[in-house]
Enzyme design. Structure first.
Site, short mmCIF file in Angstrom:
data_model
loop_
_atom_site.label_atom_id
_atom_site.label_comp_id
_atom_site.label_asym_id
_atom_site.label_seq_id
_atom_site.Cartn_x
_atom_site.Cartn_y
_atom_site.Cartn_z
N ASP A 1 42.20 -20.27 37.70
CA ASP A 1 43.24 -19.59 38.05
C ASP A 1 44.50 -20.79 38.05
O ASP A 1 45.69 -20.25 38.08
CB ASP A 1 43.30 -18.79 39.34
CG ASP A 1 44.79 -17.83 39.38
OD1 ASP A 1 45.02 -17.16 38.40
OD2 ASP A 1 45.31 -17.95 40.49
N ARG A 2 44.04 -21.71 38.81
CA ARG A 2 45.14 -23.07 39.01
C ARG A 2 45.51 -23.50 37.46
O ARG A 2 46.40 -24.26 37.61
CB ARG A 2 44.31 -23.99 39.76
CG ARG A 2 44.06 -23.60 41.01
CD ARG A 2 45.24 -23.34 41.93
NE ARG A 2 45.26 -22.78 43.07
CZ ARG A 2 46.26 -22.33 43.90
NH1 ARG A 2 47.73 -22.58 43.55
NH2 ARG A 2 46.28 -21.70 45.16
N LEU B 1 51.41 -13.30 40.39
CA LEU B 1 52.37 -13.28 39.57
C LEU B 1 52.49 -14.86 38.80
O LEU B 1 53.41 -15.23 38.09
CB LEU B 1 53.74 -13.61 40.62
CG LEU B 1 54.10 -12.12 41.12
CD1 LEU B 1 55.11 -12.29 42.19
CD2 LEU B 1 54.28 -11.03 40.19
N ARG B 2 51.25 -15.66 39.03
CA ARG B 2 51.29 -16.98 38.12
C ARG B 2 51.36 -16.41 36.62
O ARG B 2 51.87 -17.44 35.92
CB ARG B 2 49.82 -17.55 38.58
CG ARG B 2 50.14 -18.00 39.78
CD ARG B 2 48.80 -19.27 39.90
NE ARG B 2 48.75 -19.60 41.32
CZ ARG B 2 47.72 -19.53 42.05
NH1 ARG B 2 46.79 -18.55 41.73
NH2 ARG B 2 47.69 -19.86 43.30
N GLY B 3 50.86 -15.35 36.13
CA GLY B 3 51.03 -15.26 34.60
C GLY B 3 52.24 -15.21 34.17
O GLY B 3 52.75 -15.70 33.17
#
Length: 421
Positions: free
Chosen positions: A278-279, A359-361
């Site tokens: 995910d990073r 919300l990274r996407g």
């Protein structure tokens, strides 16, 4: 894009039809007084905890001398270095090349994870990026490549110099690319402290590790899915905070560790921990070339490079320089690129309907679309730009369904057309 990737821009989306100067802040100086316990006064400071009534150690960071020697070693003739395969000579693998270029243009995208078959040129392509990396301003002699303009990217010594009103010597240097070997020790990655010297001489001698060297640069981990868990934990901590903290025997040192994390691996050899996956800002999938003519061309080009690397690199010099100029222009014009509010809402709607956690996407897709528009020389993001980058930004963030046979990138594209059309 034709001049960037060597193919018509329409070919990138061939399978994807579309319908519709602030002042410098002052920092508190650090003073150590006998008989008190201290901790960091600000992020990145140095603190030594002591017991009441005992004299505290005098804090002297001697890493600067080490780095001065390191910087002198960099000034060598390029002909004496190991030749690197030119980025412009890479045949195919346009998705991987585009993801790498976008991360160089905007490092805040968060890196790229490259997964694919063995022998598909993953590590060759990543290492070929070295010739295209632009120059950045750093404080001379600083072991952490401190940014003279950004307080959050400054090391301890630079902050102290600013607080005392000292004038900084600024130099231009190329962005670093640091390889993280699978067998590296935690001390080598994080840096280590000479405890004996600290106790006997009262001097804190800190030897910076790979994370310090990679600050404001690129950290590349080949076969990242085989990396030991304790090193994965270190990377997770640094990637989350942008700082590396070394704690040992009551002594604490923190320094900035903001880097573009690039990883590559073969999914057959093991899965990557979801926390680390995910990073990565973007995810590129690489497949084996099936076209016979294209395979022959790749073999012939590699044979030419092995026979005479210098001559081969010279034949691609003009293309390399043109690509480097495009990257420089894209980095300079990135701040002027705008994205309509309507497009932002649709990006977030795609993420929400795909059940993307966090919300990274959303953030990465917005950044990547702006970087692509800047690379194309535009000042406004179009739906076509979003369609190009959104599969790479969301593919690895979807929840895995063991019964699902459709590629996650195709699921993203289908949802994109549904929302944007």
């Amino acid at each position: 894009m034709a001049s960037v990737l060597g193919i018509p821009s329409a070919a990138v989306l061939a399978s994807r039809p579309f319908c519709s100067s602030t002042s410098k802040p002052s920092f508190p100086s650090l003073s150590l007084v006998t008989g008190q316990s201290y901790w960091r006064k600000y992020n990145g400071g140095v603190g030594i905890r002591g017991k009441k009534g005992r004299a505290q150690l005098q804090v002297v960071n001697v890493a600067t001398d080490i780095n001065a020697v390191d910087q002198a070693k960099r000034v060598v003739d390029k002909d004496s270095q190991r030749p690197v395969y030119p980025f412009a000579a890479i045949v195919g693998q346009d998705e991987m090349k585009l993801c790498l270029l976008l991360n160089v243009i905007d490092p805040k995208i968060g890196g790229v994870m490259i997964m694919g078959d063995r022998g598909t040129g993953k590590s060759t392509t990543v290492r070929s990026l070295v010739d295209l990396l632009p120059e950045i301003q750093v404080v001379s002699g600083d072991p952490y490549n401190s940014d003279p303009q950004d307080p959050e990217a400054m090391g301890m010594e630079v902050r102290e110099s600013i607080s005392k009103g000292k004038e900084l010597t600024v130099v231009l240097t190329k962005i670093n690319m640091v390889d993280l070997p699978l067998g590296a020790t935690e001390d080598r990655v994080c840096g280590t402290i000479d405890i004996e010297k600290a106790l006997t001489e009262g001097v804190k001698a800190f030897e910076p590790g790979l994370l310090a060297k990679a600050n404001r640069g690129i950290l590349y981990v080949d076969e990242v899915n085989l990396l030991d868990d304790h090193l994965v934990d270190v990377l997770l901590d640094s990637a989350a905070s942008g700082w590396n903290t070394v704690e040992r025997e009551g002594i604490s040192i923190s320094h900035p560790a903001r880097f573009i994390l690039i990883g590559s691996g073969n999914p057959e050899e093991g899965e990557l921990r979801p926390q680390l996956l995910d990073r990565f800002g973007m995810h590129a999938q690489v497949g084996t070339v099936r076209d016979a003519e294209l395979r022959v061309k790749i073999v012939e080009e590699r044979a030419r490079f092995d026979r005479n690397p210098k001559e081969f690199r010279g034949s691609y010099l003009a293309e390399q320089e043109k690509l480097q100029q495009q990257i420089g222009a894209a980095r300079a014009g990135l701040g002027a690129v705008q994205i309509d509010h309507d497009l932002k809402v649709k990006i977030s709607k795609v993420c929400a309907e795909l059940n993307v956690d966090g919300l990274r996407g959303d953030i990465v897709t917005n950044r990547a679309a702006k970087a692509l528009a800047s690379l194309k020389g535009k000042d406004k993001v179009s739906a076509e730009d979003i369609a190009t980058v959104i599969p790479n930004c969301l593919r690895h963030r979807l929840r895995k369904d063991p019964l699902e046979s459709i590629d996650s990138g195709l699921l993203v594209i289908e949802k994109f057309y549904e929302v944007f059309s």
